[in-house]
Design a protein around this motif. Structure first.
Motif, PDB file in Angstrom:
ATOM      1  N   GLY A 131       0.927  -1.317   0.092  1.00 58.91           N
ATOM      2  CA  GLY A 131      -0.063   0.030   0.081  1.00 58.91           C
ATOM      3  C   GLY A 131       0.803   1.328   0.142  1.00 58.91           C
ATOM      4  N   PRO A 132       0.262   2.368  -0.275  1.00 57.12           N
ATOM      5  CA  PRO A 132       0.951   3.562  -0.444  1.00 57.12           C
ATOM      6  C   PRO A 132       1.477   4.048   1.129  1.00 57.12           C
ATOM      7  CG  PRO A 132      -1.367   4.058  -0.243  1.00 57.12           C
ATOM      8  CD  PRO A 132      -1.324   2.475  -0.363  1.00 57.12           C
ATOM      9  N   GLU A 133       1.206   3.441   2.189  1.00 55.24           N
ATOM     10  CA  GLU A 133       1.945   3.722   3.454  1.00 55.24           C
ATOM     11  C   GLU A 133       3.027   3.085   3.791  1.00 55.24           C
ATOM     12  OE1 GLU A 133      -1.439   2.874   3.496  1.00 55.24           O
ATOM     13  OE2 GLU A 133      -2.241   4.696   3.125  1.00 55.24           O
ATOM     14  N   GLY A 134       3.463   1.973   2.752  1.00 56.11           N
ATOM     15  CA  GLY A 134       4.496   1.079   3.000  1.00 56.11           C
ATOM     16  C   GLY A 134       4.002   0.102   3.960  1.00 56.11           C
ATOM     17  N   LYS A 141       8.158   5.399   0.363  1.00 52.38           N
ATOM     18  CA  LYS A 141       8.594   5.726  -0.808  1.00 52.38           C
ATOM     19  C   LYS A 141       9.143   4.826  -1.529  1.00 52.38           C
ATOM     20  CE  LYS A 141      13.551   6.289   0.801  1.00 52.38           C
ATOM     21  NZ  LYS A 141      13.871   5.260  -0.049  1.00 52.38           N
ATOM     22  N   ASP A 142       9.410   3.574  -1.388  1.00 56.22           N
ATOM     23  CA  ASP A 142       9.584   2.462  -1.837  1.00 56.22           C
ATOM     24  C   ASP A 142       8.561   1.459  -2.468  1.00 56.22           C
ATOM     25  OD1 ASP A 142      12.521   2.920  -1.658  1.00 56.22           O
ATOM     26  OD2 ASP A 142      12.586   2.139   0.238  1.00 56.22           O
ATOM     27  N   SER A 143       7.194   2.116  -1.815  1.00 53.17           N
ATOM     28  CA  SER A 143       6.124   1.053  -2.318  1.00 53.17           C
ATOM     29  C   SER A 143       5.871   1.203  -3.966  1.00 53.17           C
ATOM     30  CB  SER A 143       4.977   1.533  -1.602  1.00 53.17           C
ATOM     31  OG  SER A 143       3.599   1.014  -2.167  1.00 53.17           O
ATOM     32  N   PRO A 144       5.646   0.261  -4.507  1.00 52.63           N
ATOM     33  CA  PRO A 144       5.489   0.583  -5.968  1.00 52.63           C
ATOM     34  C   PRO A 144       3.569   1.047  -6.206  1.00 52.63           C
ATOM     35  CG  PRO A 144       5.265  -1.801  -5.803  1.00 52.63           C
ATOM     36  CD  PRO A 144       5.800  -1.143  -4.312  1.00 52.63           C
ATOM     37  N   TYR A 145       2.870   1.013  -5.219  1.00 55.78           N
ATOM     38  CA  TYR A 145       1.608   1.566  -5.425  1.00 55.78           C
ATOM     39  C   TYR A 145       1.088   2.707  -6.368  1.00 55.78           C
ATOM     40  CZ  TYR A 145      -3.163   2.582  -3.721  1.00 55.78           C
ATOM     41  OH  TYR A 145      -4.401   2.471  -3.714  1.00 55.78           O
ATOM     42  N   LYS A 146       1.908   3.777  -6.053  1.00 58.74           N
ATOM     43  CA  LYS A 146       1.753   4.932  -7.010  1.00 58.74           C
ATOM     44  C   LYS A 146       2.001   4.761  -8.426  1.00 58.74           C
ATOM     45  CE  LYS A 146       2.133   8.429  -3.390  1.00 58.74           C
ATOM     46  NZ  LYS A 146       2.689   9.548  -2.755  1.00 58.74           N
ATOM     47  N   PHE A 147       2.954   4.078  -8.712  1.00 57.54           N
ATOM     48  CA  PHE A 147       3.253   3.732 -10.188  1.00 57.54           C
ATOM     49  C   PHE A 147       2.233   2.894 -10.669  1.00 57.54           C
ATOM     50  CE2 PHE A 147       5.192   0.372 -12.932  1.00 57.54           C
ATOM     51  CZ  PHE A 147       5.751   0.875 -13.830  1.00 57.54           C
ATOM     52  N   GLY A 152      -3.926   3.242 -13.774  1.00 59.57           N
ATOM     53  CA  GLY A 152      -5.412   3.075 -13.757  1.00 59.57           C
ATOM     54  C   GLY A 152      -5.683   1.987 -12.701  1.00 59.57           C
ATOM     55  N   TRP A 153      -4.624   1.110 -12.394  1.00 56.34           N
ATOM     56  CA  TRP A 153      -5.108   0.016 -11.484  1.00 56.34           C
ATOM     57  C   TRP A 153      -5.843   0.413 -10.105  1.00 56.34           C
ATOM     58  CZ3 TRP A 153      -0.771  -2.038 -14.118  1.00 56.34           C
ATOM     59  CH2 TRP A 153      -0.654  -3.163 -14.534  1.00 56.34           C
ATOM     60  N   LYS A 154      -6.769  -0.329  -9.742  1.00 56.92           N
ATOM     61  CA  LYS A 154      -7.590   0.044  -8.469  1.00 56.92           C
ATOM     62  C   LYS A 154      -7.484  -0.973  -7.644  1.00 56.92           C
ATOM     63  CE  LYS A 154     -10.545   3.263 -11.205  1.00 56.92           C
ATOM     64  NZ  LYS A 154      -9.413   4.089 -11.415  1.00 56.92           N
ATOM     65  N   GLU A 155      -7.681  -0.541  -6.356  1.00 58.41           N
ATOM     66  CA  GLU A 155      -7.867  -1.537  -5.088  1.00 58.41           C
ATOM     67  C   GLU A 155      -9.027  -2.461  -5.598  1.00 58.41           C
ATOM     68  OE1 GLU A 155      -7.472  -0.121  -1.281  1.00 58.41           O
ATOM     69  OE2 GLU A 155      -5.809   1.092  -1.938  1.00 58.41           O
ATOM     70  N   ILE A 156      -8.921  -3.782  -5.479  1.00 56.29           N
ATOM     71  CA  ILE A 156      -9.993  -4.792  -5.542  1.00 56.29           C
ATOM     72  C   ILE A 156     -10.037  -5.726  -4.341  1.00 56.29           C
ATOM     73  CG2 ILE A 156      -9.967  -4.450  -8.075  1.00 56.29           C
ATOM     74  CD1 ILE A 156      -8.526  -7.277  -8.332  1.00 56.29           C
ATOM     75  N   SER A 157      -9.267  -5.549  -3.376  1.00 57.53           N
ATOM     76  CA  SER A 157      -9.175  -6.450  -2.009  1.00 57.53           C
ATOM     77  C   SER A 157      -8.962  -5.548  -0.900  1.00 57.53           C
ATOM     78  CB  SER A 157      -8.303  -7.657  -2.272  1.00 57.53           C
ATOM     79  OG  SER A 157      -7.060  -7.145  -2.089  1.00 57.53           O
ATOM     80  N   GLU A 158      -9.217  -6.056   0.191  1.00 55.66           N
ATOM     81  CA  GLU A 158      -8.693  -5.434   1.504  1.00 55.66           C
ATOM     82  C   GLU A 158      -7.297  -5.777   1.741  1.00 55.66           C
ATOM     83  OE1 GLU A 158     -10.832  -3.800   3.669  1.00 55.66           O
ATOM     84  OE2 GLU A 158     -12.454  -4.312   1.984  1.00 55.66           O
ATOM     85  N   GLU A 161      -2.414  -8.931   6.077  1.00 56.31           N
ATOM     86  CA  GLU A 161      -1.817  -8.610   7.353  1.00 56.31           C
ATOM     87  C   GLU A 161      -0.203  -8.219   7.122  1.00 56.31           C
ATOM     88  OE1 GLU A 161      -1.374 -12.886   5.844  1.00 56.31           O
ATOM     89  OE2 GLU A 161      -3.151 -11.541   6.445  1.00 56.31           O
ATOM     90  N   GLU A 162      -0.053  -8.384   5.713  1.00 54.77           N
ATOM     91  CA  GLU A 162       1.488  -7.897   5.312  1.00 54.77           C
ATOM     92  C   GLU A 162       1.452  -6.481   4.668  1.00 54.77           C
ATOM     93  OE1 GLU A 162       4.420 -10.068   5.008  1.00 54.77           O
ATOM     94  OE2 GLU A 162       3.173 -11.495   6.205  1.00 54.77           O
ATOM     95  N   GLY A 163       0.324  -5.899   4.682  1.00 50.32           N
ATOM     96  CA  GLY A 163       0.145  -4.576   4.125  1.00 50.32           C
ATOM     97  C   GLY A 163       0.317  -4.365   2.592  1.00 50.32           C
ATOM     98  N   GLU A 164      -0.136  -5.675   2.131  1.00 52.62           N
ATOM     99  CA  GLU A 164      -0.453  -5.673   0.631  1.00 52.62           C
ATOM    100  C   GLU A 164      -1.884  -5.628   0.284  1.00 52.62           C
ATOM    101  OE1 GLU A 164       1.802  -8.681  -1.271  1.00 52.62           O
ATOM    102  OE2 GLU A 164       3.633  -7.936  -0.310  1.00 52.62           O
TER     103      GLU A 164
END
Length: 172
Positions: A131-134, A141-147, A152-158, A161-164
């Protein structure tokens, strides 16, 4: 100093280099396994050696070397299985020396184009991202979330526990 029998080294890739996805074979597999992300990103993606081993024993793996002109700069592995309406980005990395030069963006665009062309019934491409918070051990800053969300990728799950979180890109 080089003599007439030693080929000149290939020029270093630039932002204007042509990016391609090429099959991994006896001529380039060593280059692929020697690629490395920045040290701060090692908790995000498995090594290319592990990924190539997995691809050898998994029928749905589609591993490719990411080239910028004639230089291997990254690795991409898709999950492509028969008769499904979605496929996955299983692994993706650009070597730390070649990040922030546009090669990753071009490689993902090529992967999307490959799925659209060769699997026209595909409705979505999915992947897992921090996620964007790491998360513990990975700075935001190392999370690929923003990339990925920039495509246009969007969240489709919760978040797990790993923060993914699983992200989906609709192709329709």
């Amino acid at each position: 100093m080089t003599d007439s029998t030693t080929p000149a080294p290939a020029p270093a890739p630039t932002r204007d280099s042509t990016v391609t996805l090429r099959e991994i074979n006896k001529d380039n597999w060593r280059e692929v396994i020697n690629l490395a992300v920045a040290e701060s990103q090692t908790e995000i993606v498995a090594t290319n050696l592990k990924s190539l081993c997995e691809s050898h024993y998994t029928e749905d793996a589609w591993p490719r070397a990411v080239y910028a002109d004639d230089t291997v700069v990254g690795f991409l592995m898709l999950s492509i299985w028969p008769i499904e309406d979605w496929y996955g980005v299983w692994r993706f990395m650009i070597d730390h020396k070649y990040q922030a030069q546009g090669f990753g963006r071009k490689a993902i665009q090529l992967a999307i184009a490959h799925i659209k062309k060769n699997h026209p019934d595909a409705k979505q491409i999915r992947l897992m991202s921090i996620g964007p918070e790491g998360r513990k051990g990975v700075a935001a800053k190392d999370s690929p979330y923003k990339f990925y969300t920039s495509f246009g990728w969007k969240e489709i799950s919760e978040y797990d526990e790993e923060g993914e979180v699983e992200l989906g890109l609709d192709l329709e």
